[in-house]
Design a protein around this motif. Sequence first.
Motif, PDB file in Angstrom:
ATOM      1  N   TRP A   6      17.315  -6.649  -7.468  1.00 43.65           N
ATOM      2  CA  TRP A   6      16.790  -5.535  -7.029  1.00 43.65           C
ATOM      3  C   TRP A   6      17.718  -4.369  -7.829  1.00 43.65           C
ATOM      4  O   TRP A   6      18.999  -4.552  -7.350  1.00 43.65           O
ATOM      5  N   GLU A  52      13.750  -6.392 -10.539  1.00 42.74           N
ATOM      6  CA  GLU A  52      12.890  -5.362 -10.062  1.00 42.74           C
ATOM      7  C   GLU A  52      13.608  -4.007  -9.624  1.00 42.74           C
ATOM      8  O   GLU A  52      14.702  -3.768  -9.076  1.00 42.74           O
ATOM      9  N   LEU A  54      13.805   0.070  -8.663  1.00 47.92           N
ATOM     10  CA  LEU A  54      13.249   0.897  -7.419  1.00 47.92           C
ATOM     11  C   LEU A  54      13.336   2.278  -7.964  1.00 47.92           C
ATOM     12  O   LEU A  54      13.251   3.083  -6.836  1.00 47.92           O
ATOM     13  N   SER A  62      16.875  -2.761   7.318  1.00 48.16           N
ATOM     14  CA  SER A  62      15.684  -2.735   8.075  1.00 48.16           C
ATOM     15  C   SER A  62      16.189  -2.053   9.538  1.00 48.16           C
ATOM     16  O   SER A  62      17.242  -2.267  10.156  1.00 48.16           O
ATOM     17  N   ARG A 392       8.554   0.932   1.138  1.00 50.63           N
ATOM     18  CA  ARG A 392       8.422  -0.493   0.732  1.00 50.63           C
ATOM     19  C   ARG A 392       9.173  -1.087   2.069  1.00 50.63           C
ATOM     20  O   ARG A 392      10.295  -0.567   2.376  1.00 50.63           O
ATOM     21  N   VAL A 394      11.146  -4.752   3.091  1.00 52.86           N
ATOM     22  CA  VAL A 394      11.227  -5.889   2.510  1.00 52.86           C
ATOM     23  C   VAL A 394      11.944  -6.823   3.856  1.00 52.86           C
ATOM     24  O   VAL A 394      12.712  -6.430   4.389  1.00 52.86           O
ATOM     25  N   THR A 399       8.220  -8.554  -0.104  1.00 53.47           N
ATOM     26  CA  THR A 399       7.618  -7.200   0.295  1.00 53.47           C
ATOM     27  C   THR A 399       6.635  -7.689   1.156  1.00 53.47           C
ATOM     28  O   THR A 399       5.534  -7.848   0.903  1.00 53.47           O
ATOM     29  N   TYR A 401       5.287  -4.832   3.529  1.00 51.95           N
ATOM     30  CA  TYR A 401       4.481  -3.400   3.461  1.00 51.95           C
ATOM     31  C   TYR A 401       4.918  -2.495   2.336  1.00 51.95           C
ATOM     32  O   TYR A 401       6.021  -2.431   1.899  1.00 51.95           O
ATOM     33  N   ARG A 402       3.860  -1.996   1.723  1.00 55.46           N
ATOM     34  CA  ARG A 402       3.887  -0.751   0.870  1.00 55.46           C
ATOM     35  C   ARG A 402       3.261   0.250   1.191  1.00 55.46           C
ATOM     36  O   ARG A 402       2.088   0.307   1.838  1.00 55.46           O
TER      37      ARG A 402
END
Length: 421
Positions: A6, A52, A54, A62, A392, A394, A399, A401-402
Amino acid sequence: MSDLVWQHLNLCASGDPDDTIVDAALAVRDGRIAWLGAARELPREYSAWPREALGGAWVTPSLVDCHTHLVYGGNRADEFALRLAGASYEEIARRGGGILSTVRATREADEDALFASAAARLEPLLAEGVGAIEIKSGYGLELNAERKMLRVARALARRYPVSIYTTFLGAHALPQEYAGRADAYIDEVCERMLPALADEGLVDAVDVFCERIGFTLAQSERVFEAAARRGLPVKMHAEQLSLAGGAALAARYRALSADHLEFLDEAGVQAMKVAGTVAVLLPGAYYFIRETQLPPIDLLRRHGVPIALATDSNPGTSPATSLLAMLNLGCTLFRLTLPEVLQGVTCHAARALGQSERHGRLAPGRPADFVVWQVGSLAELAYWIGRPLAGRVVRAGATIYRAPTAPWLRTDERAAFPEGA
Ligand code: DI6
Ligand code: FE
């Protein structure tokens, strides 16, 4: 699961905004962090991995909501309306309201109904990036109903991509059938309920509401002894409405946390420091009951007691389904700083659950559980009130939730629907 780097992100790995990496990279393998640091220092071994980007977003671990009563029957909105119309707490209690009305509704609800109502409160928390949450029992107040609550908490953990830690709070209030016999109820909690529920694997920790309107120090200590016999960690609702000495008792039992703490004194703060007990502050409850006694923030700071922040999501004193809103309340009502509130819902909250190794911090070897925020600065996390900010979420590198993009029907498309439909 495949390897991924990422990149094009700003990283706050520890929850401390003074410790951030601008233009960072995160290498993830099999759901765990393989490497993190400044993108320009990415070791060669990761340079061939898929990428990826961002877009310069902020990334934090989280979030952790370390104190909730998320599972219960009904709600108390009608009682709230009565209070606004001038009814006193006592009048409401005499009409069968208050905590015992939630006990009644919880006893009457079946597991499916409890699951559905708790899920509706859990989902908004998950959409804001909560990756670990504590859920207490305490609205059953008899073995079967307490079991039902804890089973629902475990069922939520099977259904949703979140870590759920259960706390047995049998000593939350005195059930009506034990009126005038609090010691006999504590016997039931210690000798029957706790052992049975612990044997069923439903209990990760044990909590007590130690208060004039809850249980005494002596009764709280008996619950802690029963927990200790089972090897279970303890926590306490302490000094919320008066100084009872609960926090010092909790510290003696090496409690993970003492929570609320508005009336905490310096002796209690010192005891917590020595024991490593986290101070969990609950600004939602402070706000909702219009408390005016502030928790002793300066004493907690001076003695270096870690401060966590949680929703206390419950029907009576904190009908909250946003942990980010607690950041704002913590800053405005308690004058906490941005580093304090961010650590309060990451690393310190994880510690309040005894889960510092698993949650609240991003580091090599740890699970890749993080949130990609749609903000220009970390301060926005505590600034906005009620605005969805997680782009998002993770978990273990995937992932889960978007944020929905453009979910609204455009005005010029509305003609397709009859007016008023
Ligand atoms: N402290 C509180 O503020 C809540 N429980 C607790 O231990 C009140 C819970 C309720 O009114 O339903
Ligand atoms: Fe609580």
